[in-house]
Design an enzyme around this catalytic site. Sequence first.
Site, PDB file in Angstrom:
ATOM      1  N   THR A   1      34.798  38.831  51.925  1.00 13.39           N
ATOM      2  CA  THR A   1      34.041  37.626  51.940  1.00 13.39           C
ATOM      3  C   THR A   1      33.020  37.246  50.599  1.00 13.39           C
ATOM      4  OG1 THR A   1      31.737  39.226  52.593  1.00 13.39           O
ATOM      5  CG2 THR A   1      33.769  38.518  54.180  1.00 13.39           C
TER       6      THR A   1
ATOM      7  N   TYR B   1      41.773  59.527  53.992  1.00 13.07           N
ATOM      8  CA  TYR B   1      42.724  58.115  53.207  1.00 13.07           C
ATOM      9  C   TYR B   1      44.341  57.728  53.640  1.00 13.07           C
ATOM     10  CZ  TYR B   1      38.441  55.920  51.545  1.00 13.07           C
ATOM     11  OH  TYR B   1      36.665  55.299  51.817  1.00 13.07           O
TER      12      TYR B   1
ATOM     13  N   PHE C   1      32.156  48.278  50.700  1.00 13.51           N
ATOM     14  CA  PHE C   1      32.356  46.452  50.245  1.00 13.51           C
ATOM     15  C   PHE C   1      31.312  46.527  49.700  1.00 13.51           C
ATOM     16  CE2 PHE C   1      33.748  47.571  55.586  1.00 13.51           C
ATOM     17  CZ  PHE C   1      35.144  47.743  54.931  1.00 13.51           C
ATOM     18  N   PRO C   2      32.105  46.644  48.573  1.00 14.62           N
ATOM     19  CA  PRO C   2      31.052  45.582  47.964  1.00 14.62           C
ATOM     20  C   PRO C   2      31.153  43.886  46.759  1.00 14.62           C
ATOM     21  CG  PRO C   2      32.350  47.191  46.404  1.00 14.62           C
ATOM     22  CD  PRO C   2      31.875  47.126  47.297  1.00 14.62           C
ATOM     23  N   LEU C   3      32.145  44.157  47.798  1.00 15.22           N
ATOM     24  CA  LEU C   3      32.412  42.393  47.624  1.00 15.22           C
ATOM     25  C   LEU C   3      32.506  41.636  49.159  1.00 15.22           C
ATOM     26  CD1 LEU C   3      35.173  42.419  45.184  1.00 15.22           C
ATOM     27  CD2 LEU C   3      32.906  41.452  44.899  1.00 15.22           C
ATOM     28  N   GLY C   4      31.988  42.353  49.869  1.00 12.16           N
ATOM     29  CA  GLY C   4      31.651  41.977  51.752  1.00 12.16           C
ATOM     30  C   GLY C   4      32.939  41.849  52.297  1.00 12.16           C
TER      31      GLY C   4
END
Length: 286
Positions: free
Chosen positions: A211, A60, A205-208
């Site tokens: 999306t 990162y 990506f727990p929040l997509g």
Amino acid sequence: MIDHIFPLGGDLPVGRLGYGTAQLTGPGYWGPRGDPADAVAVLRRAVERGVTLIDTADNYGPRLAEELIAEALHPYPEHLVIATKGGVVRTSDRAWHIDGRPEHLRAACEASLKRLRVDTVDLYQLHRLDPGVPPAEQLGALGELRAEGKIRHIGLDTVTAEQLAEALTSAPVAAVQNRYHLRDRASEPLLTLCEERGIAFLPWFPLGNGTLTRDPVCASVAAAHGVTPGQVALAWLLHRSPVLCPTPGTGSPAHLEENLAAAAVRLTDSDMTRLDALSPRSAPRA
């Protein structure tokens, strides 16, 4: 009653809602994002608000996120668990090269130790299994580092249930990271195995990837609770399984506060039924 604490590796109690550092870097996780002082402030605020699990990776930035963590938080509070990853090399904002050679993993781990200013990494995760190197050799390298005290616990990123089962024959695995959220539950078999073995599952990506903050069903449930769709998506993960430990990332203090407030959202059985139905791979809750 939801237990918001998970015993990572059996001996490191962490809050199940952590903080991920990828969003502290620029597009493609490359270079800085804005003023480094803002990133330092967000990291410090996360810990002030009770976050005990911070997830990062050596690529990162690359290297930048680990350096920011050390600048913001070292010397670390005794209760804080730092998780980092190695095994992926970046040469540009679009180039990702998997390198699971034992000599590279050792060098990467030792470099992370220096950047983080620690003698032991609490959780060191193989960022990707290298298809060109036997898995036993990759796990063996991490096992050697663990025996030397440079790694406390071993983790894996982006694996199948079958790969995790195989890995467990070579080394103890305390955590996995796979993509998993309301509308993507392809890793359900992996989650089941983690539940059986007491292994933490850190969904990325727990929040997509944003999306779910615009999802109409999440919005409907959120309106009934007076919260945001993103908070519903995170709360669903906390309700879904006791081993799920999401680490949503952000560089915004306001978004950080919103994410952390998701721990207080109490979804009803009816809410869970509606949300579970968003994925064809839904399964009974733990």
